[in-house]
Write a protein that holds these residues in place. Structure first.
Motif, PDB file in Angstrom:
ATOM      1  N   SER A 444      -6.033  -0.812  -5.895  1.00 13.63           N
ATOM      2  CA  SER A 444      -5.133  -1.962  -5.980  1.00 13.63           C
ATOM      3  C   SER A 444      -4.211  -1.879  -7.195  1.00 13.63           C
ATOM      4  N   GLN A 486      -7.148   2.187   6.958  1.00 10.19           N
ATOM      5  CA  GLN A 486      -6.965   0.820   7.430  1.00 10.19           C
ATOM      6  C   GLN A 486      -5.798   0.142   6.729  1.00 10.19           C
ATOM      7  N   GLU A 487      -5.662   0.382   5.425  1.00  9.01           N
ATOM      8  CA  GLU A 487      -4.558  -0.225   4.685  1.00  9.01           C
ATOM      9  C   GLU A 487      -3.211   0.315   5.163  1.00  9.01           C
ATOM     10  N   CYS A 489      -2.530   1.381   8.232  1.00 13.18           N
ATOM     11  CA  CYS A 489      -2.263   0.767   9.542  1.00 13.18           C
ATOM     12  C   CYS A 489      -1.755  -0.663   9.371  1.00 13.18           C
ATOM     13  N   ARG A 490      -2.363  -1.421   8.448  1.00 14.64           N
ATOM     14  CA  ARG A 490      -1.903  -2.789   8.210  1.00 14.64           C
ATOM     15  C   ARG A 490      -0.488  -2.796   7.660  1.00 14.64           C
ATOM     16  N   THR A 491      -0.196  -1.878   6.719  1.00 14.16           N
ATOM     17  CA  THR A 491       1.144  -1.807   6.137  1.00 14.16           C
ATOM     18  C   THR A 491       2.176  -1.433   7.207  1.00 14.16           C
ATOM     19  N   LYS A 492       1.809  -0.490   8.077  1.00 12.44           N
ATOM     20  CA  LYS A 492       2.709  -0.086   9.152  1.00 12.44           C
ATOM     21  C   LYS A 492       2.986  -1.243  10.101  1.00 12.44           C
ATOM     22  N   ALA A 493       1.939  -2.009  10.431  1.00 13.75           N
ATOM     23  CA  ALA A 493       2.114  -3.137  11.345  1.00 13.75           C
ATOM     24  C   ALA A 493       3.037  -4.197  10.761  1.00 13.75           C
ATOM     25  N   LEU A 494       3.015  -4.359   9.432  1.00 11.24           N
ATOM     26  CA  LEU A 494       3.878  -5.347   8.784  1.00 11.24           C
ATOM     27  C   LEU A 494       5.272  -4.807   8.503  1.00 11.24           C
ATOM     28  N   GLN A 496       6.079  -2.466   6.334  1.00  9.75           N
ATOM     29  CA  GLN A 496       6.263  -2.239   4.902  1.00  9.75           C
ATOM     30  C   GLN A 496       6.257  -0.742   4.570  1.00  9.75           C
TER      31      GLN A 496
END
Length: 587
Positions: A444, A486-487, A489-494, A496
């Motif tokens: 982080s 996982q992070e 994939c989440r960033t790609k979905a948003l 960013q």
């Protein structure tokens, strides 16, 4: 008679004082006892200074157990002693003092064993409840821990600060290795970094522990010097001590797909300490990885690198040299005259044209591209915060691969203006937070995360589903990489930016070693892509119209000119040799 009685009284008093000191001296040494947590909490006198084992920890339901001893983090006092009497854990004790290392007898000649002793501090000794001892090899990942507790009803005074407490023996320590031992008094405050004492030491060498005659296999040449003589290579190395009675050596060099083996038989009448031998038939322009060792079974080998440079051949005859020089001088003089004439004519024409088409400064300013000129220089001054980079890797590929990662981290931090975070450098923080907590916090905080992919990393990921009883460190690495996937994939979905995450392999690995979970990360092959990695970390383009960014000593061919780059290159060569041999054994 009175004088005789007085003398006897004095003698008896002196004898009594001596006996008291003698008895007190025996009580000054405290060695660990085998007892349970229940005995400690009850305050039995038979449990005054007790060792706490992993079995004791597992039997206590209130302790969050991870091997060994919660990653050696100083546990809160109330975990053991504060359930019934919380006031025992309201204070802390200053750091111990006078740490001593005593070497112990060990039947295994390849390892060493030690015992640690220390005195408690007199400041806060009335609240002393135990000690935690941690032992770690410098540059290694292995951590050994021991935990000792005092019973609840024990009452100590500053006079007891002269007691000498001992640990249990630490065994299976590598010979001739630097270790650091840390002793901490319990309880400690939440911020415990100033409340411990540490001591660095070297374990004994093989001759110190076993005697010279039993250590022939462990000796290896520590001094190796290389010189080139035309197309041959001269290698000088130090010979073994005379009492080893080693009369034969060998050298093996691998490069260009071929192996060169040389038997070495020194002439001890000429030199008894060093010997020089010649390597023939090496290819020019080829890098060789060589080994040298005593010609005995299982001898330790010294690895070094040879780079064979091209050598220009000498002219055949002196007459040919003289005639060539005369011709070259004549042609050079003629070309100089012609060049001067052409330059004069062109300069005059351009001067006339410039006079006719002279423009005002304000018009020239409109056509001058300031941004293009400024982009040619990237300034990294002290006021610029360097990017923070977390490096994740697998230790399953052996110590050679781990050394490559260590040397890469050193090169990035020293010559690529990057603040690197590596678990091998932050042992105390990991001890405090735990390996998983440390990784999560660094992920982080850091601007970038670089995953070094290798054969061992991919193999561990495949075995994780089949065998859950794996090394906790490797499980942590795989868990971290899963979190990174996982992070992403989440960033790609948003929608960013994904530039925070990168995957890299060294030249001895393959692109197929990159796990599928990192498919969205930027990929690099090191050390070929060092300029691209620099561009990624500092967010500066390598190429623009009319501009090409050149970073000194970070190119594929230039990084090895630096000491840190040479160390990285040597580590890569050694890892390549080790991994290729392992692959041959697997076949």
């Amino acid at each position: 008679m009175r004088m005789m009685s007085s003398w006897r009284l004095t003698a008896d008093l002196f004898l009594l004082i001596s006996l008291c000191f003698s008895a007190g001296g025996e009580q000054m040494i405290w060695r660990p006892q085998s007892c349970s947590l229940g005995c400690i909490r009850q305050g039995s006198t038979e449990c005054e200074y007790c060792r706490i084992t992993a079995d004791d920890v597992q039997l206590s339901p209130k302790i969050n157990y991870t091997s060994p001893f919660g990653g050696c983090v100083p546990w809160p006092c109330h975990t053991f002693l504060g359930q019934e009497t919380p006031e025992l854990c309201l204070h802390y004790v200053e750091a111990p003092r006078n740490i001593h290392i005593e070497f112990q007898a060990d039947q295994d000649p390849t390892y060493d064993a030690i015992t640690v002793s220390w005195n408690p501090s007199q400041y806060g000794i009335e609240f002393l409840r135990g000690f935690q001892i941690t032992l770690q090899a410098l540059g290694g990942s292995q951590i050994l821990c021991q935990l000792f507790l005092l019973h609840n009803d024990l009452s100590l005074t500053p006079a007891h600060a002269q007691r000498v407490y001992f640990s249990d023996p630490f065994t299976h320590l590598s010979l001739d290795t630097k270790y650091v031992v840390t002793v901490m008094a319990l309880p400690v405050p939440e911020r415990w970094h100033q409340f411990y004492q540490k001591k660095e030491f070297f374990t004994r060498t093989c001759p110190e522990k076993n005697g010279l005659e039993k250590c022939k296999k462990d000796w290896y040449p520590r001094y190796v010097e290389v010189h080139q003589d035309k197309q041959d290579i001269l290698v000088t190395f130090n010979l073994a001590p005379e009492n080893f009675k080693i009369r034969h050596y060998f050298s093996s060099c691998f490069g260009g797909g071929l192996r060169n083996y040389t038997n070495i038989e020194p002439d001890f009448t000429l030199n008894k300490t060093h010997h020089t031998y010649r390597l023939h038939n090496l290819r020019a322009g080829t890098n060789y990885t060589c080994e040298i060792a005593a010609d005995i079974v299982d001898a330790v080998r010294k690895t070094f690198v040879i780079v064979v440079h091209y050598k220009s051949e000498e002219p055949l005859t002196s007459d040919f040299t003289k005639s060539s020089l005369i011709i070259l001088l004549s042609m050079g003089l003629l070309l100089t005259v012609i060049g001067a004439v052409i330059f004069t004519v062109v300069y005059k024409k351009r001067l006339k044209k410039a006079v006719k088409t002279k423009m005002r400064p304000d018009i020239i300013e409109q056509y001058y591209d300031k941004k293009l000129d400024e982009a040619q220089c990237v300034l990294l001054d002290r006021n610029t915060r360097p990017p923070r980079l977390l490096i994740c890797y697998s230790s399953n590929d052996g110590p050679a691969h781990k050394m490559v990662v260590l040397q890469l981290a050193a090169f990035l931090q020293k010559h690529m203006a990057t603040e690197v975070h590596l678990d091998l450098w932050e042992s105390l923080s990991i001890m405090e937070e735990g390996i998983m907590g440390w990784h999560c916090r660094r992920m982080s905080e850091c601007d970038f995360v670089l995953v070094i992919c290798s054969r061992g990393l991919l193999q561990n990921q495949k075995n994780l589903c089949e065998d859950e009883d794996q090394d906790p460190v490797e499980n942590t690495t795989l868990t971290t990489i899963t979190l990174i996937g996982q992070e992403m994939c989440r960033t790609k979905a948003l929608g960013q930016d994904l530039s925070k995450y990168m995957a890299a392999i060294f030249e001895y690995s393959e692109e197929s070693d990159i796990p599928a979970v990192l498919s969205l990360a930027s990929r690099y092959t090191l050390t070929k892509d060092l300029p691209l990695l620099f561009s990624h970390l500092h967010r500066v383009p390598l190429h623009k119209p009319g501009v090409s960014l050149q970073v000194e000593n970070i190119s594929e061919s230039g990084y090895s000119k630096l000491p840190a780059g040479a160390a990285l290159q040597l580590a890569i060569q050694e890892a390549k040799v080790q991994i290729s041999e392992e692959q041959k054994e697997d076949i």
